[in-house]
Write a protein that holds these residues in place. Sequence first.
Motif, PDB file in Angstrom:
ATOM      1  N   TRP A  88       0.842  -1.190   0.000  1.00  0.00           N
ATOM      2  CA  TRP A  88       0.000   0.000   0.000  1.00  0.00           C
ATOM      3  C   TRP A  88       0.881   1.245   0.000  1.00  0.00           C
ATOM      4  N   ASP A  89       0.233   2.360  -0.280  1.00  0.00           N
ATOM      5  CA  ASP A  89       0.911   3.648  -0.220  1.00  0.00           C
ATOM      6  C   ASP A  89       2.011   3.732  -1.282  1.00  0.00           C
ATOM      7  N   MET A  90       2.522   4.932  -1.491  1.00  0.00           N
ATOM      8  CA  MET A  90       3.595   5.111  -2.445  1.00  0.00           C
ATOM      9  C   MET A  90       4.907   4.605  -1.844  1.00  0.00           C
ATOM     10  N   PRO A  91       5.907   4.304  -2.673  1.00  0.00           N
ATOM     11  CA  PRO A  91       7.183   3.840  -2.108  1.00  0.00           C
ATOM     12  C   PRO A  91       7.807   4.900  -1.209  1.00  0.00           C
ATOM     13  N   ARG A  92       8.454   4.419  -0.167  1.00  0.00           N
ATOM     14  CA  ARG A  92       9.201   5.312   0.714  1.00  0.00           C
ATOM     15  C   ARG A  92      10.672   5.305   0.308  1.00  0.00           C
ATOM     16  N   PRO A  93      11.395   6.376   0.589  1.00  0.00           N
ATOM     17  CA  PRO A  93      12.816   6.416   0.236  1.00  0.00           C
ATOM     18  C   PRO A  93      13.554   5.187   0.770  1.00  0.00           C
ATOM     19  N   GLY A  94      14.290   4.539  -0.104  1.00  0.00           N
ATOM     20  CA  GLY A  94      15.031   3.347   0.284  1.00  0.00           C
ATOM     21  C   GLY A  94      14.288   2.048   0.056  1.00  0.00           C
ATOM     22  N   GLU A  95      12.979   2.109  -0.125  1.00  0.00           N
ATOM     23  CA  GLU A  95      12.187   0.902  -0.355  1.00  0.00           C
ATOM     24  C   GLU A  95      12.469   0.374  -1.763  1.00  0.00           C
ATOM     25  N   LEU A  96      12.604  -0.945  -1.903  1.00  0.00           N
ATOM     26  CA  LEU A  96      12.847  -1.529  -3.210  1.00  0.00           C
ATOM     27  C   LEU A  96      11.636  -1.354  -4.116  1.00  0.00           C
ATOM     28  N   TYR A  97      11.900  -0.882  -5.313  1.00  0.00           N
ATOM     29  CA  TYR A  97      10.838  -0.609  -6.280  1.00  0.00           C
ATOM     30  C   TYR A  97      11.448  -0.669  -7.677  1.00  0.00           C
ATOM     31  N   GLY A  98      10.670  -1.109  -8.655  1.00  0.00           N
ATOM     32  CA  GLY A  98      11.192  -1.144 -10.010  1.00  0.00           C
ATOM     33  C   GLY A  98      10.093  -1.263 -11.046  1.00  0.00           C
ATOM     34  N   ARG A  99      10.370  -0.770 -12.247  1.00  0.00           N
ATOM     35  CA  ARG A  99       9.441  -0.888 -13.368  1.00  0.00           C
ATOM     36  C   ARG A  99      10.104  -1.684 -14.478  1.00  0.00           C
ATOM     37  N   LEU A 100       9.351  -2.518 -15.133  1.00  0.00           N
ATOM     38  CA  LEU A 100       9.872  -3.204 -16.298  1.00  0.00           C
ATOM     39  C   LEU A 100      10.080  -2.174 -17.403  1.00  0.00           C
ATOM     40  N   GLY A 101      11.317  -1.985 -17.814  1.00  0.00           N
ATOM     41  CA  GLY A 101      11.623  -0.984 -18.818  1.00  0.00           C
ATOM     42  C   GLY A 101      12.205   0.285 -18.244  1.00  0.00           C
ATOM     43  N   GLY A 102      12.252   0.411 -16.915  1.00  0.00           N
ATOM     44  CA  GLY A 102      12.819   1.607 -16.292  1.00  0.00           C
ATOM     45  C   GLY A 102      11.892   2.800 -16.382  1.00  0.00           C
ATOM     46  N   GLU A 103      12.452   3.969 -16.695  1.00  0.00           N
ATOM     47  CA  GLU A 103      11.672   5.198 -16.724  1.00  0.00           C
ATOM     48  C   GLU A 103      10.573   5.165 -17.782  1.00  0.00           C
ATOM     49  N   GLU A 104      10.827   4.462 -18.871  1.00  0.00           N
ATOM     50  CA  GLU A 104       9.822   4.306 -19.924  1.00  0.00           C
ATOM     51  C   GLU A 104       9.272   2.894 -19.839  1.00  0.00           C
ATOM     52  N   PRO A 105       8.124   2.698 -19.176  1.00  0.00           N
ATOM     53  CA  PRO A 105       7.587   1.349 -18.971  1.00  0.00           C
ATOM     54  C   PRO A 105       7.475   0.575 -20.288  1.00  0.00           C
ATOM     55  N   ALA A 106       7.930  -0.684 -20.257  1.00  0.00           N
ATOM     56  CA  ALA A 106       7.909  -1.522 -21.441  1.00  0.00           C
ATOM     57  C   ALA A 106       6.607  -2.328 -21.500  1.00  0.00           C
ATOM     58  N   PRO A 107       5.938  -2.361 -22.636  1.00  0.00           N
ATOM     59  CA  PRO A 107       4.697  -3.130 -22.757  1.00  0.00           C
ATOM     60  C   PRO A 107       4.968  -4.625 -22.839  1.00  0.00           C
ATOM     61  N   VAL A 108       4.055  -5.412 -22.283  1.00  0.00           N
ATOM     62  CA  VAL A 108       4.122  -6.872 -22.366  1.00  0.00           C
ATOM     63  C   VAL A 108       2.808  -7.344 -22.975  1.00  0.00           C
ATOM     64  N   GLU A 109       2.887  -8.012 -24.093  1.00  0.00           N
ATOM     65  CA  GLU A 109       1.674  -8.494 -24.765  1.00  0.00           C
ATOM     66  C   GLU A 109       1.381  -9.921 -24.324  1.00  0.00           C
TER      67      GLU A 109
ATOM     68  N   PRO B 287      16.530   0.725  -4.613  1.00  0.00           N
ATOM     69  CA  PRO B 287      15.985   1.631  -3.592  1.00  0.00           C
ATOM     70  C   PRO B 287      15.323   2.860  -4.214  1.00  0.00           C
ATOM     71  N   PHE B 288      14.110   3.133  -3.798  1.00  0.00           N
ATOM     72  CA  PHE B 288      13.364   4.284  -4.308  1.00  0.00           C
ATOM     73  C   PHE B 288      14.014   5.570  -3.802  1.00  0.00           C
ATOM     74  N   SER B 289      14.237   6.509  -4.708  1.00  0.00           N
ATOM     75  CA  SER B 289      14.924   7.752  -4.339  1.00  0.00           C
ATOM     76  C   SER B 289      14.019   8.972  -4.421  1.00  0.00           C
ATOM     77  N   GLY B 290      12.740   8.762  -4.704  1.00  0.00           N
ATOM     78  CA  GLY B 290      11.823   9.892  -4.796  1.00  0.00           C
ATOM     79  C   GLY B 290      11.382  10.400  -3.437  1.00  0.00           C
ATOM     80  N   GLU B 291      10.532  11.379  -3.452  1.00  0.00           N
ATOM     81  CA  GLU B 291      10.010  11.973  -2.218  1.00  0.00           C
ATOM     82  C   GLU B 291       8.725  11.281  -1.824  1.00  0.00           C
ATOM     83  N   TYR B 292       8.635  10.910  -0.548  1.00  0.00           N
ATOM     84  CA  TYR B 292       7.420  10.275  -0.043  1.00  0.00           C
ATOM     85  C   TYR B 292       6.356  11.331   0.238  1.00  0.00           C
TER      86      TYR B 292
END
Length: 284
Positions: free
Chosen positions: A233-254, A270-275
């Motif tokens: 739940w909630d958005m990632p907190r700084p340091g929490e493991l998080y990742g997207r397939l494709g990185g900054e540009e999400p990659a589609p999966v058919e 580790p998530f580096s954004g602001e909580y």
Amino acid sequence: MNRASWWKGLLLLLIVFNLPACLPLAERASETATSGDLRVSRYVDGQGKTGITGQVVHKDSGAPLAEAYVNIYPDAVSNLLGPSQYISSPTDAEGRYNLEVPPGTYYVVARKRMSGQAAGPLAQGDYYSEHQRVITTVEEGTLALVDLQVVPMKAPMFFQKSVVDKRTETGIRGRLVDAAGKPVPGSFAVAYTDSDVRRLPDFASTLSDQQGNFTIFLPKGGVYYLAGRLHAWDMPRPGELYGRLGGEEPAPVEVVPGGFVENILIEMTPFSGEYKPGKSRRPY
């Protein structure tokens, strides 16, 4: 030194050296917060019992919450979701619970489902402990005193399918790993029907196993975008493991109807954004 002074001095030494043993255990209490966890070290005499006791209350008003359940987890591998190692009876009218457990270190969570059930996904209107994890160490012959504050769930959890309740013939299988390629167990892959991955996911996987393996069961084929999450739940907190397939540009999966896409690898770092608190529906 006369005899009276000598006895007074001896009595004072006895009081000083035995003072900690004379204090009630509950008075030798401490709470420390580190890395987002709250460690509670408060105890009362178990009078022959070993376990955890306390009160569940509303955070805002301090009013006791009856009919809540307290779950005890031995570790955080499951993200404190799903079946726990121990579960209390419903709290009484004063919100109090008592639970006998063997000595050890535990995570303590309180939940109340308006359905009255002791287990299952949480829904809007249910009560739950807030995101900070509460840890306590149970000592032989004592009761760890752990009071828990709960808040109502105003929106659905980050996703509700922490345990997949329907298996289908269509889906995605893969692994969650960290930057070093090591598996990330006890986490989730989530799927979106569009490239906007900064919102409540449409589907969630089974809990990843010790090898990081996950399965997302889908109702139909189509194009999906994937991410990996540690917490449910909630958005990632700084340091929490998080990742997207494709990185900054999400990659589609058919995904083809009636089939599985295999060997998807999602790297989590580790998530580096602001909580930003209160972003359960839109993580960031």
